[in-house]
Design a protein around this motif. Structure first.
Motif, PDB file in Angstrom:
ATOM      1  N   LEU A 232      11.449   2.080 -11.693  1.00 36.23           N
ATOM      2  CA  LEU A 232      12.013   0.811 -12.156  1.00 36.23           C
ATOM      3  C   LEU A 232      12.755   0.091 -11.031  1.00 36.23           C
ATOM      4  N   THR A 233      13.475   0.829 -10.213  1.00 37.38           N
ATOM      5  CA  THR A 233      14.181   0.216  -9.087  1.00 37.38           C
ATOM      6  C   THR A 233      13.205  -0.481  -8.156  1.00 37.38           C
ATOM      7  N   LEU A 234      12.038   0.097  -7.963  1.00 39.04           N
ATOM      8  CA  LEU A 234      11.028  -0.501  -7.091  1.00 39.04           C
ATOM      9  C   LEU A 234      10.247  -1.608  -7.797  1.00 39.04           C
ATOM     10  N   LEU A 235      10.045  -1.461  -9.085  1.00 36.06           N
ATOM     11  CA  LEU A 235       9.207  -2.400  -9.835  1.00 36.06           C
ATOM     12  C   LEU A 235       9.931  -3.692 -10.211  1.00 36.06           C
ATOM     13  N   ILE A 236      11.200  -3.590 -10.530  1.00 39.95           N
ATOM     14  CA  ILE A 236      11.937  -4.768 -11.009  1.00 39.95           C
ATOM     15  C   ILE A 236      11.849  -5.947 -10.039  1.00 39.95           C
ATOM     16  N   PRO A 237      12.119  -5.771  -8.737  1.00 42.36           N
ATOM     17  CA  PRO A 237      12.007  -6.953  -7.862  1.00 42.36           C
ATOM     18  C   PRO A 237      10.571  -7.448  -7.697  1.00 42.36           C
TER      19      PRO A 237
ATOM     20  N   HIS B 170       7.947  -9.215 -16.110  1.00 40.49           N
ATOM     21  CA  HIS B 170       9.385  -9.182 -15.831  1.00 40.49           C
ATOM     22  C   HIS B 170      10.149  -8.710 -17.062  1.00 40.49           C
ATOM     23  N   TRP B 171       9.846  -9.317 -18.196  1.00 37.98           N
ATOM     24  CA  TRP B 171      10.577  -8.996 -19.422  1.00 37.98           C
ATOM     25  C   TRP B 171      10.225  -7.611 -19.940  1.00 37.98           C
ATOM     26  N   GLU B 172       8.979  -7.200 -19.796  1.00 40.35           N
ATOM     27  CA  GLU B 172       8.584  -5.864 -20.246  1.00 40.35           C
ATOM     28  C   GLU B 172       9.292  -4.772 -19.443  1.00 40.35           C
ATOM     29  N   VAL B 173       9.347  -4.951 -18.126  1.00 43.08           N
ATOM     30  CA  VAL B 173      10.009  -3.961 -17.277  1.00 43.08           C
ATOM     31  C   VAL B 173      11.511  -3.948 -17.578  1.00 43.08           C
ATOM     32  N   ARG B 174      12.101  -5.102 -17.781  1.00 45.71           N
ATOM     33  CA  ARG B 174      13.527  -5.158 -18.142  1.00 45.71           C
ATOM     34  C   ARG B 174      13.782  -4.464 -19.480  1.00 45.71           C
ATOM     35  N   ARG B 175      12.894  -4.684 -20.447  1.00 47.77           N
ATOM     36  CA  ARG B 175      13.048  -4.008 -21.752  1.00 47.77           C
ATOM     37  C   ARG B 175      12.969  -2.498 -21.592  1.00 47.77           C
ATOM     38  N   LEU B 176      12.039  -2.036 -20.775  1.00 39.42           N
ATOM     39  CA  LEU B 176      11.916  -0.602 -20.531  1.00 39.42           C
ATOM     40  C   LEU B 176      13.185  -0.066 -19.871  1.00 39.42           C
TER      41      LEU B 176
ATOM     42  N   LEU C 277       0.835  -1.209   0.000  1.00 38.93           N
ATOM     43  CA  LEU C 277       0.000   0.000   0.000  1.00 38.93           C
ATOM     44  C   LEU C 277       0.870   1.260   0.000  1.00 38.93           C
ATOM     45  N   GLU C 278       1.946   1.246   0.786  1.00 38.43           N
ATOM     46  CA  GLU C 278       2.882   2.375   0.798  1.00 38.43           C
ATOM     47  C   GLU C 278       3.505   2.553  -0.585  1.00 38.43           C
ATOM     48  N   LEU C 279       3.893   1.442  -1.193  1.00 41.41           N
ATOM     49  CA  LEU C 279       4.481   1.502  -2.528  1.00 41.41           C
ATOM     50  C   LEU C 279       3.486   2.074  -3.528  1.00 41.41           C
ATOM     51  N   ARG C 280       2.264   1.598  -3.466  1.00 45.27           N
ATOM     52  CA  ARG C 280       1.222   2.126  -4.358  1.00 45.27           C
ATOM     53  C   ARG C 280       1.083   3.629  -4.198  1.00 45.27           C
ATOM     54  N   ASP C 281       0.988   4.085  -2.957  1.00 50.30           N
ATOM     55  CA  ASP C 281       0.827   5.516  -2.709  1.00 50.30           C
ATOM     56  C   ASP C 281       2.036   6.306  -3.194  1.00 50.30           C
ATOM     57  N   HIS C 282       3.219   5.764  -2.990  1.00 51.21           N
ATOM     58  CA  HIS C 282       4.430   6.435  -3.447  1.00 51.21           C
ATOM     59  C   HIS C 282       4.446   6.547  -4.972  1.00 51.21           C
ATOM     60  N   LEU C 283       4.086   5.473  -5.646  1.00 56.23           N
ATOM     61  CA  LEU C 283       4.097   5.494  -7.109  1.00 56.23           C
ATOM     62  C   LEU C 283       3.019   6.410  -7.674  1.00 56.23           C
ATOM     63  N   ARG C 284       1.937   6.575  -6.953  1.00 58.30           N
ATOM     64  CA  ARG C 284       0.901   7.518  -7.399  1.00 58.30           C
ATOM     65  C   ARG C 284       1.403   8.960  -7.387  1.00 58.30           C
ATOM     66  N   ALA C 285       2.462   9.222  -6.617  1.00 56.11           N
ATOM     67  CA  ALA C 285       3.055  10.561  -6.578  1.00 56.11           C
ATOM     68  C   ALA C 285       3.978  10.796  -7.779  1.00 56.11           C
ATOM     69  N   GLU C 286       4.092   9.806  -8.667  1.00 55.97           N
ATOM     70  CA  GLU C 286       4.859   9.874  -9.903  1.00 55.97           C
ATOM     71  C   GLU C 286       6.328  10.236  -9.693  1.00 55.97           C
ATOM     72  N   PRO C 287       7.060   9.367  -8.984  1.00 51.60           N
ATOM     73  CA  PRO C 287       8.501   9.602  -8.809  1.00 51.60           C
ATOM     74  C   PRO C 287       9.236   9.431 -10.141  1.00 51.60           C
ATOM     75  N   PRO C 288      10.510   9.782 -10.197  1.00 54.94           N
ATOM     76  CA  PRO C 288      11.285   9.617 -11.440  1.00 54.94           C
ATOM     77  C   PRO C 288      11.301   8.160 -11.892  1.00 54.94           C
ATOM     78  N   ILE C 289      11.388   7.955 -13.196  1.00 57.56           N
ATOM     79  CA  ILE C 289      11.292   6.615 -13.767  1.00 57.56           C
ATOM     80  C   ILE C 289      12.375   5.680 -13.242  1.00 57.56           C
ATOM     81  N   ASP C 290      13.585   6.202 -12.992  1.00 58.81           N
ATOM     82  CA  ASP C 290      14.633   5.334 -12.438  1.00 58.81           C
ATOM     83  C   ASP C 290      14.198   4.748 -11.103  1.00 58.81           C
TER      84      ASP C 290
END
Length: 115
Positions: free
Chosen positions: A37-42, A97-103, A21-34
């Motif tokens: 991706l750092t949060l999404l990859i794992p 997994h592969w889509e996020v890695r490609r991005l 839930l914290e992650l969801r809320d943080h991502l809704r604040a639109e942090p930088p793409i790097d």
């Protein structure tokens, strides 16, 4: 019920949900793409990411219910079938997994890309 020393407590599962839930809320604040991706990859890792783990949890739950339910009614059968179907559908999300890695690679390869 099997007495295992590593049985997760409901409080631990609640903590995991709270973190998501914290992650969801943080991502809704639109942090930088790097950072995204750092949060999404794992989370979408093809082996240990949420889709694979949730699929395994649902499949194991279906097996435990099917093994221990008595009597095995049509309602129990329906729940077991639904859990197995959901597990199969969620496992299909491993392609994330592969889509996020490609991005991630595309952003790394883009000259002048800002994040």
């Amino acid at each position: 019920m099997t007495a295992l020393s590593n049985v997760p407590l409901p409080e631990k599962i609640d903590q995991a949900v709270d973190i998501l839930l914290e992650l969801r809320d943080h991502l809704r604040a639109e942090p930088p793409i790097d950072e995204v991706l750092t949060l999404l990859i794992p989370l979408v890792d093809e082996d240990d990411g949420i889709p694979m783990l949730l699929s395994d949890v649902l499949r194991a739950s279906a097996r435990a219910i099917a093994t221990d339910a008595g009597p095995y009614t049509s309602e129990v059968s329906s729940v077991v079938a639904t859990l197995r179907e959901a597990a199969t559908e969620i496992m299909q999300w491993h392609s994330l997994h592969w889509e996020v890695r490609r991005l991630d690679e595309a952003i790394d390869d883009t000259p002048g890309a800002t994040s």
